[in-house]
Motif scaffolding. Structure first.
Motif, PDB file in Angstrom:
ATOM      1  N   LEU A  25       0.821  -1.210   0.000  1.00 27.49           N
ATOM      2  CA  LEU A  25       0.000   0.000   0.000  1.00 27.49           C
ATOM      3  C   LEU A  25       0.857   1.263   0.000  1.00 27.49           C
ATOM      4  O   LEU A  25       0.352   2.360  -0.232  1.00 27.49           O
ATOM      5  N   ASP A  26       2.162   1.099   0.269  1.00 30.68           N
ATOM      6  CA  ASP A  26       3.125   2.191   0.160  1.00 30.68           C
ATOM      7  C   ASP A  26       2.717   3.409   0.980  1.00 30.68           C
ATOM      8  O   ASP A  26       2.559   4.510   0.451  1.00 30.68           O
ATOM      9  N   ASP A  27       2.520   3.200   2.263  1.00 30.76           N
ATOM     10  CA  ASP A  27       2.167   4.249   3.225  1.00 30.76           C
ATOM     11  C   ASP A  27       0.802   4.885   3.005  1.00 30.76           C
ATOM     12  O   ASP A  27       0.456   5.866   3.642  1.00 30.76           O
ATOM     13  N   HIS A  28       0.026   4.350   2.096  1.00 25.09           N
ATOM     14  CA  HIS A  28      -1.368   4.803   1.956  1.00 25.09           C
ATOM     15  C   HIS A  28      -2.186   4.010   2.971  1.00 25.09           C
ATOM     16  O   HIS A  28      -2.198   2.788   2.934  1.00 25.09           O
ATOM     17  N   HIS A  29      -2.815   4.689   3.896  1.00 22.76           N
ATOM     18  CA  HIS A  29      -3.593   4.028   4.938  1.00 22.76           C
ATOM     19  C   HIS A  29      -5.075   4.292   4.712  1.00 22.76           C
ATOM     20  O   HIS A  29      -5.607   5.295   5.187  1.00 22.76           O
ATOM     21  N   PRO A  30      -5.740   3.387   3.981  1.00 23.80           N
ATOM     22  CA  PRO A  30      -7.172   3.597   3.740  1.00 23.80           C
ATOM     23  C   PRO A  30      -7.966   3.487   5.039  1.00 23.80           C
ATOM     24  O   PRO A  30      -7.583   2.749   5.943  1.00 23.80           O
ATOM     25  N   GLN A  31      -9.053   4.220   5.114  1.00 30.59           N
ATOM     26  CA  GLN A  31      -9.909   4.139   6.298  1.00 30.59           C
ATOM     27  C   GLN A  31     -10.963   3.059   6.142  1.00 30.59           C
ATOM     28  O   GLN A  31     -11.456   2.533   7.131  1.00 30.59           O
ATOM     29  N   ASN A  32     -11.307   2.748   4.903  1.00 27.45           N
ATOM     30  CA  ASN A  32     -12.333   1.741   4.622  1.00 27.45           C
ATOM     31  C   ASN A  32     -11.936   0.919   3.417  1.00 27.45           C
ATOM     32  O   ASN A  32     -11.193   1.392   2.555  1.00 27.45           O
ATOM     33  N   MET A  33     -12.460  -0.290   3.376  1.00 25.57           N
ATOM     34  CA  MET A  33     -12.312  -1.155   2.214  1.00 25.57           C
ATOM     35  C   MET A  33     -13.651  -1.815   1.977  1.00 25.57           C
ATOM     36  O   MET A  33     -14.526  -1.808   2.838  1.00 25.57           O
ATOM     37  N   LYS A  34     -13.778  -2.404   0.815  1.00 30.37           N
ATOM     38  CA  LYS A  34     -14.996  -3.137   0.486  1.00 30.37           C
ATOM     39  C   LYS A  34     -14.624  -4.591   0.260  1.00 30.37           C
ATOM     40  O   LYS A  34     -13.562  -4.892  -0.278  1.00 30.37           O
ATOM     41  N   LEU A  35     -15.504  -5.473   0.707  1.00 32.79           N
ATOM     42  CA  LEU A  35     -15.332  -6.905   0.495  1.00 32.79           C
ATOM     43  C   LEU A  35     -16.501  -7.397  -0.336  1.00 32.79           C
ATOM     44  O   LEU A  35     -17.615  -6.905  -0.220  1.00 32.79           O
ATOM     45  N   ARG A  36     -16.221  -8.374  -1.170  1.00 32.53           N
ATOM     46  CA  ARG A  36     -17.295  -9.065  -1.867  1.00 32.53           C
ATOM     47  C   ARG A  36     -16.909 -10.530  -1.967  1.00 32.53           C
ATOM     48  O   ARG A  36     -15.730 -10.871  -2.064  1.00 32.53           O
ATOM     49  N   GLN A  37     -17.903 -11.366  -1.909  1.00 32.58           N
ATOM     50  CA  GLN A  37     -17.668 -12.799  -2.062  1.00 32.58           C
ATOM     51  C   GLN A  37     -17.390 -13.033  -3.540  1.00 32.58           C
ATOM     52  O   GLN A  37     -18.167 -12.628  -4.392  1.00 32.58           O
ATOM     53  N   ALA A  38     -16.232 -13.614  -3.866  1.00 32.31           N
ATOM     54  CA  ALA A  38     -15.858 -13.853  -5.263  1.00 32.31           C
ATOM     55  C   ALA A  38     -16.928 -14.698  -5.943  1.00 32.31           C
ATOM     56  O   ALA A  38     -17.423 -15.663  -5.372  1.00 32.31           O
ATOM     57  N   GLY A  39     -17.296 -14.299  -7.128  1.00 33.78           N
ATOM     58  CA  GLY A  39     -18.302 -15.040  -7.875  1.00 33.78           C
ATOM     59  C   GLY A  39     -19.662 -14.374  -7.862  1.00 33.78           C
ATOM     60  O   GLY A  39     -20.577 -14.824  -8.516  1.00 33.78           O
ATOM     61  N   ASN A  40     -19.802 -13.260  -7.138  1.00 37.69           N
ATOM     62  CA  ASN A  40     -21.114 -12.615  -7.125  1.00 37.69           C
ATOM     63  C   ASN A  40     -21.096 -11.268  -7.828  1.00 37.69           C
ATOM     64  O   ASN A  40     -21.952 -10.440  -7.587  1.00 37.69           O
ATOM     65  N   GLY A  41     -20.131 -11.054  -8.707  1.00 34.52           N
ATOM     66  CA  GLY A  41     -20.061  -9.789  -9.426  1.00 34.52           C
ATOM     67  C   GLY A  41     -19.915  -8.649  -8.433  1.00 34.52           C
ATOM     68  O   GLY A  41     -19.172  -8.734  -7.489  1.00 34.52           O
ATOM     69  N   LEU A  42     -20.640  -7.596  -8.654  1.00 34.16           N
ATOM     70  CA  LEU A  42     -20.595  -6.462  -7.728  1.00 34.16           C
ATOM     71  C   LEU A  42     -21.936  -6.257  -7.041  1.00 34.16           C
ATOM     72  O   LEU A  42     -22.267  -5.172  -6.601  1.00 34.16           O
ATOM     73  N   ARG A  43     -22.737  -7.319  -6.966  1.00 38.37           N
ATOM     74  CA  ARG A  43     -24.079  -7.175  -6.392  1.00 38.37           C
ATOM     75  C   ARG A  43     -24.054  -6.827  -4.918  1.00 38.37           C
ATOM     76  O   ARG A  43     -24.814  -6.004  -4.466  1.00 38.37           O
ATOM     77  N   LYS A  44     -23.192  -7.436  -4.136  1.00 35.36           N
ATOM     78  CA  LYS A  44     -23.178  -7.177  -2.695  1.00 35.36           C
ATOM     79  C   LYS A  44     -21.768  -6.801  -2.272  1.00 35.36           C
ATOM     80  O   LYS A  44     -20.847  -7.610  -2.342  1.00 35.36           O
ATOM     81  N   LEU A  45     -21.599  -5.569  -1.845  1.00 34.83           N
ATOM     82  CA  LEU A  45     -20.324  -5.101  -1.318  1.00 34.83           C
ATOM     83  C   LEU A  45     -20.487  -4.820   0.167  1.00 34.83           C
ATOM     84  O   LEU A  45     -21.485  -4.242   0.589  1.00 34.83           O
ATOM     85  N   TRP A  46     -19.516  -5.247   0.940  1.00 36.46           N
ATOM     86  CA  TRP A  46     -19.529  -5.054   2.386  1.00 36.46           C
ATOM     87  C   TRP A  46     -18.515  -3.983   2.741  1.00 36.46           C
ATOM     88  O   TRP A  46     -17.337  -4.105   2.426  1.00 36.46           O
ATOM     89  N   ASP A  47     -18.969  -2.920   3.377  1.00 34.30           N
ATOM     90  CA  ASP A  47     -18.077  -1.864   3.849  1.00 34.30           C
ATOM     91  C   ASP A  47     -17.422  -2.311   5.143  1.00 34.30           C
ATOM     92  O   ASP A  47     -18.099  -2.733   6.076  1.00 34.30           O
ATOM     93  N   VAL A  48     -16.093  -2.205   5.177  1.00 34.21           N
ATOM     94  CA  VAL A  48     -15.335  -2.633   6.351  1.00 34.21           C
ATOM     95  C   VAL A  48     -14.348  -1.525   6.720  1.00 34.21           C
ATOM     96  O   VAL A  48     -13.618  -1.019   5.870  1.00 34.21           O
ATOM     97  N   GLU A  49     -14.355  -1.168   7.993  1.00 33.62           N
ATOM     98  CA  GLU A  49     -13.423  -0.156   8.491  1.00 33.62           C
ATOM     99  C   GLU A  49     -12.031  -0.769   8.625  1.00 33.62           C
ATOM    100  O   GLU A  49     -11.884  -1.925   9.031  1.00 33.62           O
ATOM    101  N   VAL A  50     -11.020   0.017   8.291  1.00 33.46           N
ATOM    102  CA  VAL A  50      -9.624  -0.410   8.406  1.00 33.46           C
ATOM    103  C   VAL A  50      -8.997   0.313   9.586  1.00 33.46           C
ATOM    104  O   VAL A  50      -9.171   1.516   9.760  1.00 33.46           O
ATOM    105  N   VAL A  51      -8.273  -0.445  10.414  1.00 32.92           N
ATOM    106  CA  VAL A  51      -7.615   0.104  11.596  1.00 32.92           C
ATOM    107  C   VAL A  51      -6.136  -0.265  11.540  1.00 32.92           C
ATOM    108  O   VAL A  51      -5.784  -1.391  11.184  1.00 32.92           O
ATOM    109  N   PHE A  52      -5.291   0.696  11.877  1.00 31.28           N
ATOM    110  CA  PHE A  52      -3.853   0.459  11.987  1.00 31.28           C
ATOM    111  C   PHE A  52      -3.453   0.646  13.440  1.00 31.28           C
ATOM    112  O   PHE A  52      -3.861   1.609  14.084  1.00 31.28           O
ATOM    113  N   ASP A  53      -2.661  -0.283  13.964  1.00 29.83           N
ATOM    114  CA  ASP A  53      -2.195  -0.090  15.343  1.00 29.83           C
ATOM    115  C   ASP A  53      -0.831   0.596  15.329  1.00 29.83           C
ATOM    116  O   ASP A  53      -0.290   0.912  14.269  1.00 29.83           O
TER     117      ASP A  53
END
Length: 126
Positions: A25-53
């Motif tokens: 990620l080269d020092d880029h610290h995203p605050q959120n990412m999206k997850l999707r179950q592979a094989g379902n296209g882009l129908r369902k995206l899950w918003d997930v918060e990203v935390v760095f310790d």
């Protein structure tokens, strides 16, 4: 980038990401990412918060539990993450039998369902 992880009991509340992925990620610290179950296209995206310790470790935090619950991820399941550079992961799920899990929202599961529906319609007398 692609990597895998195995669900451990402690990872059901948040998921640690590999150090090499964080370096990529080269020092880029995203605050959120999206997850999707592979094989379902882009129908369902899950918003997930990203935390760095403080030591730079990256975790999928808020939203991860909901993803785990929705796909019934259990201890010992193997997850294959594929990152698409758009802050989105496609996740393949393998269960403890080492076989890929199929879900109702899979593209191929939908096709199979339509196939059986068309057979049923063809066999129904008019």
């Amino acid at each position: 980038m692609e990597f895998f992880t195995i669900i451990l009991e402690k990872s059901s509340s948040r998921q640690v990401m590999p150090d090499n992925f964080v370096k990529m990620l080269d020092d880029h610290h995203p605050q959120n990412m999206k997850l999707r179950q592979a094989g379902n296209g882009l129908r369902k995206l899950w918003d997930v918060e990203v935390v760095f310790d403080t030591d730079g470790s990256m975790y999928l935090d808020r939203g991860w539990k909901q993803f785990v619950r929705a796909y019934d991820l259990r201890h010992g399941y193997f997850l294959d993450f594929r990152y698409d550079d758009n802050a989105t992961f496609a996740v393949k799920v393998f269960d403890t039998t080492m076989c890929r899990r199929r879900y109702q929202d899979d593209d191929d599961a939908s096709t199979l369902c339509l196939f059986f529906l068309s057979i049923r319609l063809c066999l129904t007398p008019i």
